[in-house]
Design an enzyme around this catalytic site. Sequence first.
Site, PDB file in Angstrom:
ATOM      1  CG  ASP A  49      24.998  55.461   6.166  1.00  0.00           C
ATOM      2  OD1 ASP A  49      24.954  56.696   6.606  1.00  0.00           O
ATOM      3  OD2 ASP A  49      25.136  54.918   4.990  1.00  0.00           O
ATOM      4  CG  ASP A  88      21.087  56.461   5.287  1.00  0.00           C
ATOM      5  OD1 ASP A  88      20.897  56.683   4.342  1.00  0.00           O
ATOM      6  OD2 ASP A  88      21.819  57.266   5.923  1.00  0.00           O
ATOM      7  CE  LYS A 117      20.211  59.924   4.192  1.00  0.00           C
ATOM      8  NZ  LYS A 117      21.395  59.471   3.476  1.00  0.00           N
ATOM      9  CD  GLU A 119      25.634  58.066   0.624  1.00  0.00           C
ATOM     10  OE1 GLU A 119      26.418  57.776  -0.157  1.00  0.00           O
ATOM     11  OE2 GLU A 119      25.723  58.098   1.941  1.00  0.00           O
ATOM     12  CD  GLU A 186      26.844  64.756   3.908  1.00  0.00           C
ATOM     13  OE1 GLU A 186      27.898  64.738   4.689  1.00  0.00           O
ATOM     14  OE2 GLU A 186      26.385  63.735   3.692  1.00  0.00           O
TER      15      GLU A 186
END
Length: 268
Positions: A49, A88, A117, A119, A186
């Site tokens: 993204d 993402d 993916k 978060e 990250e």
Amino acid sequence: MSMQSVVKSITTTQILNKKGVEKITMLTAYDALMAKIFDGEVDMILVGDSLQMSFFGEQDTLSCTLDSMIYHTKAVCNGAKQSLVVCDMPFGSTSTPKLALESAIRVYKETKAQAIKLEVGFEGLETIEMLVQNGIAVMAHIGLKPQFVRSEGGYKVQGKTQDNVESLISLAQKIEQNGAFSILLEGVKAEAAKQIAQSAKIPIIGIGSGAGVDGQVLVWSDAFGFFEEFKPKFVRQYLKGAELLREGVREYVKDVKSGDFPSEQESY
């Protein structure tokens, strides 16, 4: 067509099996052109993204939509036949397990992505479990989470305190138990990232998290010098892309203005 000439795609199982054997490589791509260049060179291609910033020119990733991610993922899948493609999940598309499943099913139905993916923190574990149970391969993104940039008051490096490190280790282990095939880590201090990678059986792919992890990912425009505004500390530039391209553009302009292009050979 012989069996030898059939290109084998990299699978999530192959990525899992690289843990402790060889480092995993990953780059972002947002279109078929770049994907084709990276295909087969890197293990995985992330349709991040991050495209909202590097491709679209926004200040953060939050305004990215699922429709936009699907459009770009389709393009990348058209260019990449070998590297494993990960889509993402944009901000707001996975806020409940039910919504996450609906969003991920759309990605799987409308693109050829092999994984998604998302978060996550501890609140996302139920979502991972639900996705995996429904046949969706999941890469979890922990540590510094760009989609949480507003709520966390900026981009803050993680793993600075023992409590934070222990929390990340615990989260990584729970993500593994819930069936994710890998974790993107990250913005975590190198020593902490190494501990996290050692504590999990699934591959930990780092970005700005030091060398003690199982692989690395970079945004292509950072790695190849097309993004010139600033260079993050964790980026190594492998090409002066913008400079080279600008030189080419100037040559073209000069040749057109001088009448040198097109020549007789370049005319019908």
